[in-house]
Write an enzyme that holds these catalytic residues in place. Structure first.
Site, PDB file in Angstrom:
ATOM      1  N   THR A 132       0.819  -1.210   0.000  1.00  0.00           N
ATOM      2  CA  THR A 132       0.000   0.000   0.000  1.00  0.00           C
ATOM      3  C   THR A 132       0.855   1.263   0.000  1.00  0.00           C
ATOM      4  O   THR A 132       2.000   1.238   0.476  1.00  0.00           O
ATOM      5  CB  THR A 132      -0.901  -0.007   1.251  1.00  0.00           C
ATOM      6  OG1 THR A 132      -1.514   1.268   1.408  1.00  0.00           O
ATOM      7  CG2 THR A 132      -0.114  -0.303   2.523  1.00  0.00           C
ATOM      8  N   ASP A 133       0.260   2.368  -0.467  1.00  0.00           N
ATOM      9  CA  ASP A 133       0.970   3.657  -0.399  1.00  0.00           C
ATOM     10  C   ASP A 133       1.012   4.202   1.037  1.00  0.00           C
ATOM     11  O   ASP A 133       1.771   5.131   1.324  1.00  0.00           O
ATOM     12  CB  ASP A 133       0.323   4.688  -1.346  1.00  0.00           C
ATOM     13  CG  ASP A 133      -1.129   5.000  -1.027  1.00  0.00           C
ATOM     14  OD1 ASP A 133      -1.719   4.369  -0.118  1.00  0.00           O
ATOM     15  OD2 ASP A 133      -1.710   5.890  -1.699  1.00  0.00           O
ATOM     16  N   GLU A 134       0.193   3.617   1.941  1.00  0.00           N
ATOM     17  CA  GLU A 134       0.132   4.166   3.309  1.00  0.00           C
ATOM     18  C   GLU A 134       1.448   4.002   4.058  1.00  0.00           C
ATOM     19  O   GLU A 134       1.672   4.672   5.060  1.00  0.00           O
ATOM     20  CB  GLU A 134      -1.001   3.502   4.106  1.00  0.00           C
ATOM     21  CG  GLU A 134      -2.340   3.717   3.469  1.00  0.00           C
ATOM     22  CD  GLU A 134      -3.513   3.603   4.434  1.00  0.00           C
ATOM     23  OE1 GLU A 134      -3.305   3.526   5.655  1.00  0.00           O
ATOM     24  OE2 GLU A 134      -4.642   3.618   3.938  1.00  0.00           O
ATOM     25  N   TYR A 158      -2.077  -0.373  11.004  1.00  0.00           N
ATOM     26  CA  TYR A 158      -2.179  -1.058   9.701  1.00  0.00           C
ATOM     27  C   TYR A 158      -0.954  -0.772   8.846  1.00  0.00           C
ATOM     28  O   TYR A 158      -0.286  -1.694   8.352  1.00  0.00           O
ATOM     29  CB  TYR A 158      -3.458  -0.619   8.964  1.00  0.00           C
ATOM     30  CG  TYR A 158      -3.442  -0.972   7.487  1.00  0.00           C
ATOM     31  CD1 TYR A 158      -3.521  -2.296   7.069  1.00  0.00           C
ATOM     32  CD2 TYR A 158      -3.321   0.022   6.502  1.00  0.00           C
ATOM     33  CE1 TYR A 158      -3.481  -2.631   5.711  1.00  0.00           C
ATOM     34  CE2 TYR A 158      -3.283  -0.296   5.156  1.00  0.00           C
ATOM     35  CZ  TYR A 158      -3.359  -1.624   4.763  1.00  0.00           C
ATOM     36  OH  TYR A 158      -3.316  -1.943   3.418  1.00  0.00           O
ATOM     37  N   LYS A 162       2.036  -3.266   7.414  1.00  0.00           N
ATOM     38  CA  LYS A 162       2.340  -3.465   5.991  1.00  0.00           C
ATOM     39  C   LYS A 162       3.793  -3.056   5.705  1.00  0.00           C
ATOM     40  O   LYS A 162       4.482  -3.695   4.907  1.00  0.00           O
ATOM     41  CB  LYS A 162       1.374  -2.645   5.119  1.00  0.00           C
ATOM     42  CG  LYS A 162      -0.061  -3.129   5.123  1.00  0.00           C
ATOM     43  CD  LYS A 162      -0.249  -4.510   4.508  1.00  0.00           C
ATOM     44  CE  LYS A 162      -0.063  -4.520   3.020  1.00  0.00           C
ATOM     45  NZ  LYS A 162      -0.381  -5.878   2.445  1.00  0.00           N
TER      46      LYS A 162
HETATM   47  P1  NAD Z   1      -9.686  -7.505   2.127  1.00  0.00           P
HETATM   48  O1  NAD Z   1      -9.705  -7.171   3.572  1.00  0.00           O
HETATM   49  O2  NAD Z   1     -10.894  -7.251   1.294  1.00  0.00           O
HETATM   50  O3  NAD Z   1      -9.322  -9.063   1.937  1.00  0.00           O
HETATM   51  C1  NAD Z   1      -8.306  -9.698   2.667  1.00  0.00           C
HETATM   52  C2  NAD Z   1      -8.435 -11.211   2.419  1.00  0.00           C
HETATM   53  O4  NAD Z   1      -7.352 -11.859   3.114  1.00  0.00           O
HETATM   54  C3  NAD Z   1      -9.733 -11.816   2.940  1.00  0.00           C
HETATM   55  O5  NAD Z   1     -10.273 -12.700   1.995  1.00  0.00           O
HETATM   56  C4  NAD Z   1      -9.293 -12.572   4.195  1.00  0.00           C
HETATM   57  O6  NAD Z   1     -10.111 -13.691   4.485  1.00  0.00           O
HETATM   58  C5  NAD Z   1      -7.880 -12.983   3.813  1.00  0.00           C
HETATM   59  N1  NAD Z   1      -7.013 -13.232   4.967  1.00  0.00           N
HETATM   60  C6  NAD Z   1      -6.862 -12.450   6.072  1.00  0.00           C
HETATM   61  N2  NAD Z   1      -5.987 -13.015   6.930  1.00  0.00           N
HETATM   62  C7  NAD Z   1      -5.544 -14.157   6.340  1.00  0.00           C
HETATM   63  C8  NAD Z   1      -4.607 -15.154   6.714  1.00  0.00           C
HETATM   64  N3  NAD Z   1      -3.960 -15.091   7.879  1.00  0.00           N
HETATM   65  N4  NAD Z   1      -4.391 -16.175   5.859  1.00  0.00           N
HETATM   66  C9  NAD Z   1      -5.044 -16.264   4.679  1.00  0.00           C
HETATM   67  N5  NAD Z   1      -5.960 -15.350   4.289  1.00  0.00           N
HETATM   68  C10 NAD Z   1      -6.212 -14.301   5.093  1.00  0.00           C
HETATM   69  O7  NAD Z   1      -8.428  -6.758   1.528  1.00  0.00           O
HETATM   70  P2  NAD Z   1      -8.252  -6.006   0.118  1.00  0.00           P
HETATM   71  O8  NAD Z   1      -8.808  -4.650   0.225  1.00  0.00           O
HETATM   72  O9  NAD Z   1      -8.693  -6.912  -0.950  1.00  0.00           O
HETATM   73  O10 NAD Z   1      -6.660  -5.865   0.097  1.00  0.00           O
HETATM   74  C11 NAD Z   1      -5.843  -6.916  -0.419  1.00  0.00           C
HETATM   75  C12 NAD Z   1      -4.386  -6.533  -0.268  1.00  0.00           C
HETATM   76  O11 NAD Z   1      -4.132  -5.330  -0.983  1.00  0.00           O
HETATM   77  C13 NAD Z   1      -3.959  -6.256   1.192  1.00  0.00           C
HETATM   78  O12 NAD Z   1      -2.663  -6.768   1.360  1.00  0.00           O
HETATM   79  C14 NAD Z   1      -3.963  -4.739   1.292  1.00  0.00           C
HETATM   80  O13 NAD Z   1      -3.042  -4.302   2.255  1.00  0.00           O
HETATM   81  C15 NAD Z   1      -3.543  -4.365  -0.116  1.00  0.00           C
HETATM   82  N6  NAD Z   1      -4.009  -3.034  -0.575  1.00  0.00           N
HETATM   83  C16 NAD Z   1      -5.335  -2.713  -0.461  1.00  0.00           C
HETATM   84  C17 NAD Z   1      -5.776  -1.484  -0.969  1.00  0.00           C
HETATM   85  C18 NAD Z   1      -7.227  -1.066  -0.878  1.00  0.00           C
HETATM   86  O14 NAD Z   1      -7.548   0.065  -1.202  1.00  0.00           O
HETATM   87  N7  NAD Z   1      -8.142  -1.957  -0.473  1.00  0.00           N
HETATM   88  C19 NAD Z   1      -4.869  -0.596  -1.562  1.00  0.00           C
HETATM   89  C20 NAD Z   1      -3.513  -0.969  -1.642  1.00  0.00           C
HETATM   90  C21 NAD Z   1      -3.110  -2.204  -1.168  1.00  0.00           C
HETATM   91  O1  DAU Z   2      -4.091   3.909   0.436  1.00  0.00           O
HETATM   92  C1  DAU Z   2      -4.328   2.529   0.314  1.00  0.00           C
HETATM   93  C2  DAU Z   2      -5.151   2.065   1.487  1.00  0.00           C
HETATM   94  O2  DAU Z   2      -6.451   2.572   1.272  1.00  0.00           O
HETATM   95  C3  DAU Z   2      -5.190   0.551   1.656  1.00  0.00           C
HETATM   96  O3  DAU Z   2      -3.891   0.086   1.960  1.00  0.00           O
HETATM   97  C4  DAU Z   2      -6.144   0.155   2.772  1.00  0.00           C
HETATM   98  O4  DAU Z   2      -6.252  -1.255   2.845  1.00  0.00           O
HETATM   99  C5  DAU Z   2      -7.498   0.753   2.486  1.00  0.00           C
HETATM  100  O5  DAU Z   2      -8.369   0.486   3.554  1.00  0.00           O
HETATM  101  C6  DAU Z   2      -7.390   2.267   2.257  1.00  0.00           C
HETATM  102  O6  DAU Z   2      -7.068   2.955   3.487  1.00  0.00           O
HETATM  103  P1  DAU Z   2      -7.812   4.340   3.880  1.00  0.00           P
HETATM  104  O7  DAU Z   2      -7.742   4.497   5.334  1.00  0.00           O
HETATM  105  O8  DAU Z   2      -7.350   5.454   3.021  1.00  0.00           O
HETATM  106  O9  DAU Z   2      -9.300   3.939   3.381  1.00  0.00           O
HETATM  107  P2  DAU Z   2     -10.752   4.120   4.038  1.00  0.00           P
HETATM  108  O10 DAU Z   2     -11.717   3.705   2.993  1.00  0.00           O
HETATM  109  O11 DAU Z   2     -10.844   3.485   5.384  1.00  0.00           O
HETATM  110  O12 DAU Z   2     -10.824   5.693   4.223  1.00  0.00           O
HETATM  111  C7  DAU Z   2     -10.642   6.579   3.137  1.00  0.00           C
HETATM  112  C8  DAU Z   2     -10.752   7.996   3.666  1.00  0.00           C
HETATM  113  O13 DAU Z   2     -12.099   8.212   4.099  1.00  0.00           O
HETATM  114  C9  DAU Z   2      -9.880   8.243   4.893  1.00  0.00           C
HETATM  115  O14 DAU Z   2      -9.402   9.593   4.843  1.00  0.00           O
HETATM  116  C10 DAU Z   2     -10.829   8.079   6.076  1.00  0.00           C
HETATM  117  C11 DAU Z   2     -12.152   8.555   5.501  1.00  0.00           C
HETATM  118  N1  DAU Z   2     -13.366   7.936   6.070  1.00  0.00           N
HETATM  119  C12 DAU Z   2     -13.419   6.566   6.111  1.00  0.00           C
HETATM  120  C13 DAU Z   2     -14.524   5.939   6.654  1.00  0.00           C
HETATM  121  C14 DAU Z   2     -14.588   4.413   6.731  1.00  0.00           C
HETATM  122  C15 DAU Z   2     -14.414   8.711   6.529  1.00  0.00           C
HETATM  123  O15 DAU Z   2     -14.356   9.962   6.455  1.00  0.00           O
HETATM  124  N2  DAU Z   2     -15.512   8.087   7.063  1.00  0.00           N
HETATM  125  C16 DAU Z   2     -15.603   6.728   7.160  1.00  0.00           C
HETATM  126  O16 DAU Z   2     -16.627   6.226   7.680  1.00  0.00           O
END
Ligand code: NAD
Ligand code: DAU
Length: 354
Positions: A132-134, A158, A162
């Site tokens: 992630t970019d975080e 988180y 990561k």
């Molecule tokens: P998600 O939470 O939707 O899915 C995570 C999956 O991992 C689930 O199916 C869960 O059951 C599985 N899991 C959790 N713990 C496990 C374990 N110990 N063993 C096997 N499986 C397990 O997540 P996502 O949003 O699809 O993100 C996927 C990946 O991409 C993550 O590594 C996240 O950090 C990264 N990422 C997410 C975003 C985003 O915006 N969602 C952005 C950048 C990177």
């Molecule tokens: O940047 C990549 C990341 O983006 C991923 O690595 C993470 O897995 C993913 O969850 C996401 O993280 P964020 O914290 O940026 O995403 P989230 O959707 O939780 O929140 C996006 C923005 O919206 C953040 O500034 C918090 C705000 N927010 C979020 C929620 C859930 C609100 O204002 N209200 C809310 O209820």
């Protein structure tokens, strides 16, 4: 074949669906099925001859070792993680266990397998660490976007977990030669995203006529990427990326949270005329340690691999709202009692006002 971890989650399931739709090699999906894993995301490929599901933990070294020896994958695409920042603030232990310990064990098992491969297979093998970019921390309003050389400054449990996983991935490449590539991607959105994250939560609540909880002033900035574009970037990295390198992936779509929420409301106003959904916006208590801005400099992946995002934010949001409108069954199936308990715990002011 390839092994995908976390393939029942939001991005992993999109990756597997796209992969199989393109007639690529078979996929084995290793997923623990936490609250975020939904096998129904892959219902359409359940009986596909190229798909196999194994329920299990990436931290279970014996299981992972057996799967690697039995299936001899040419790559591991590692998505499995605890992924929600607010949950990491409420309870970081699972993040340390899966993202740190789990990733380190997966790297160890991958190294054990890879080190016994014949030379041609070993040099073709890839471990793709999806990050992630975080991990880069927070930017000021006019600071340049994150490049691959930006220092790691994770601010939440988180992002710290990561970042730790990324450091282990780097170490296994540097010390043991495991061909690891790490990608650092911005905020994804699209179909099948669990309604705890901003965009699906806002769509879900607006459609239900419930308050739209915006943290603090709502002027925090994120860069948004459609999940299909993330998957095409990962395929490009898997095929043409250089081992030992990292690649930033972004959507060229910086928006404030308020802009995102108002865009969603406008699209839902058109789909469900008769009320202004923006009237549901409520400013609530800010997230602890809330990062102000993320932005991605994608010049490396664009120049080296010729990848750029294809879906505009406006089109992607329209398509996503349409998907949630058409898939009420999916939403109902994932918003169980456990989901309601999370919402009550996370948004107490809204809950007690209701
Ligand atoms: P998600 O939470 O939707 O899915 C995570 C999956 O991992 C689930 O199916 C869960 O059951 C599985 N899991 C959790 N713990 C496990 C374990 N110990 N063993 C096997 N499986 C397990 O997540 P996502 O949003 O699809 O993100 C996927 C990946 O991409 C993550 O590594 C996240 O950090 C990264 N990422 C997410 C975003 C985003 O915006 N969602 C952005 C950048 C990177
Ligand atoms: O940047 C990549 C990341 O983006 C991923 O690595 C993470 O897995 C993913 O969850 C996401 O993280 P964020 O914290 O940026 O995403 P989230 O959707 O939780 O929140 C996006 C923005 O919206 C953040 O500034 C918090 C705000 N927010 C979020 C929620 C859930 C609100 O204002 N209200 C809310 O209820």
């Amino acid at each position: 074949m390839i092994i995908v971890t976390g393939g029942c989650g939001f991005i992993g399931s999109a990756f597997i669906l796209d992969w199989l739709a393109q007639d690529r090699e078979p996929v084995l999906n290793l997923d623990l099925l936490t609250y975020a894993g939904h096998p129904g995301n892959l219902r359409t490929v359940e009986s596909h001859p190229g798909y196999r599901f194994v329920r299990g933990d990436i931290a279970d070294s014996a299981l992972v070792g057996d799967l690697l020896r039995e299936h001899r994958p040419r790559a591991i695409v590692h998505f499995a993680a605890e992924s929600h920042v607010d949950r990491s603030i409420a309870g970081p232990d699972a993040f340390i266990q899966t993202n740190v310990v789990g990733t380190a064990r997966l790297l160890q098992a991958a190294h054990g397998y890879w080190s016994r491969l014949p030379a041609p297979e070993a040099s073709a093998f890839r471990f793709l660490n999806v990050s992630t970019d975080e991990v880069f921390g927070s930017l000021g309003p006019s600071e340049p976007a994150f490049s691959e050389t930006h220092p790691y400054q994770p601010n939440s449990p988180y992002s710290a977990s990561k970042a730790s996983a990324d450091h282990f991935a780097r170490a296994w490449c540097h010390t043991f030669g495991l061909p690891v590539i790490t990608t650092n991607c911005s905020n994804n959105y699209g179909p099948r995203q669990f309604p705890e994250k901003l965009i699906p939560l806002m769509i879900h609540n607006a459609l239900a006529g419930q308050p739209l909880p915006v943290y603090g002033d709502g002027r925090q900035v994120r860069d948004w990427l459609h999940v299909g574009d993330h998957c095409s970037a990962l395929r490009a990295v898997l095929e043409r990326g250089r081992p030992g390198e990292t690649y930033n992936i972004g959507g060229r779509s910086e928006r404030t949270n308020l802009e995102v929420v108002h865009t969603i409301c406008r699209v839902i106003d058109e789909a469900r005329p008769g009320r202004s959904h923006a009237a549901l916006v409520r400013h609530v208590q800010d997230r602890l340690g809330h990062d102000r801005r993320y932005a991605i400099d994608d010049s490396k992946i664009a120049a080296e691999l010729g990848w750029k995002p294809a879906v505009t934010f406006e089109q992607g949001i329209r398509d996503t709202v349409q998907w949630y409108l058409a898939n009420g069954d999916w939403v109902a199936s994932v918003t169980s009692g456990a989901y309601r308990r999370w919402v009550e715990q996370q948004y107490p002011a809204l809950h007690s006002a209701a």
